[in-house]
Design a protein around this motif. Structure first.
Motif, PDB file in Angstrom:
ATOM      1  N   ASP A   1       0.850  -1.182   0.000  1.00  0.00           N
ATOM      2  CA  ASP A   1       0.000   0.000   0.000  1.00  0.00           C
ATOM      3  C   ASP A   1       0.890   1.238   0.000  1.00  0.00           C
ATOM      4  O   ASP A   1       1.642   1.468   0.945  1.00  0.00           O
TER       5      ASP A   1
ATOM      6  N   ALA B   1      -0.116   4.814  -0.804  1.00  0.00           N
ATOM      7  CA  ALA B   1      -1.065   5.859  -1.179  1.00  0.00           C
ATOM      8  C   ALA B   1      -0.368   7.182  -1.486  1.00  0.00           C
ATOM      9  O   ALA B   1      -0.693   7.846  -2.477  1.00  0.00           O
TER      10      ALA B   1
ATOM     11  N   GLY C   1       0.126  -1.067  -6.369  1.00  0.00           N
ATOM     12  CA  GLY C   1       0.909  -1.545  -5.238  1.00  0.00           C
ATOM     13  C   GLY C   1       2.029  -2.490  -5.625  1.00  0.00           C
ATOM     14  O   GLY C   1       2.404  -3.362  -4.850  1.00  0.00           O
TER      15      GLY C   1
END
Length: 85
Positions: free
Chosen positions: A11, A13, A40
């Motif tokens: 992950d 972001a 990812g």
């Protein structure tokens, strides 16, 4: 008992946001890197480097795109057991 396949997906972001902003400002040149970070991919920095340094050859851009949309690698197998059994 349950079995779960564990992949190398991560992950990221903040990195995905930065990559999409860079893609917007470069008119799509860094699109493979943005796709890799959004998905990812564990090798997203490598895909970004390939895209940045060889993307201008068009062949390098498509190589980076192929790396970005490829499947995630299997990292292992997780075994879950129910308590009390």
């Amino acid at each position: 008992m349950y079995l779960e396949i564990v992949t190398d997906k991560q992950d990221r972001a903040r990195q995905a946001l930065v990559s999409w902003m860079a893609t917007f400002f470069t008119c799509g040149y860094l699109l493979p890197w943005a796709i890799a970070t959004t998905r990812g991919k564990s090798n997203a920095p490598l895909i970004g480097a390939v895209n940045l340094f060889t993307g201008w050859t068009v062949v390098g851009w498509f190589v980076a795109l192929g790396m970005a949309v490829g499947e995630h690698r299997v990292a292992g197998l997780r075994v879950w057991t129910e308590p009390g059994r």
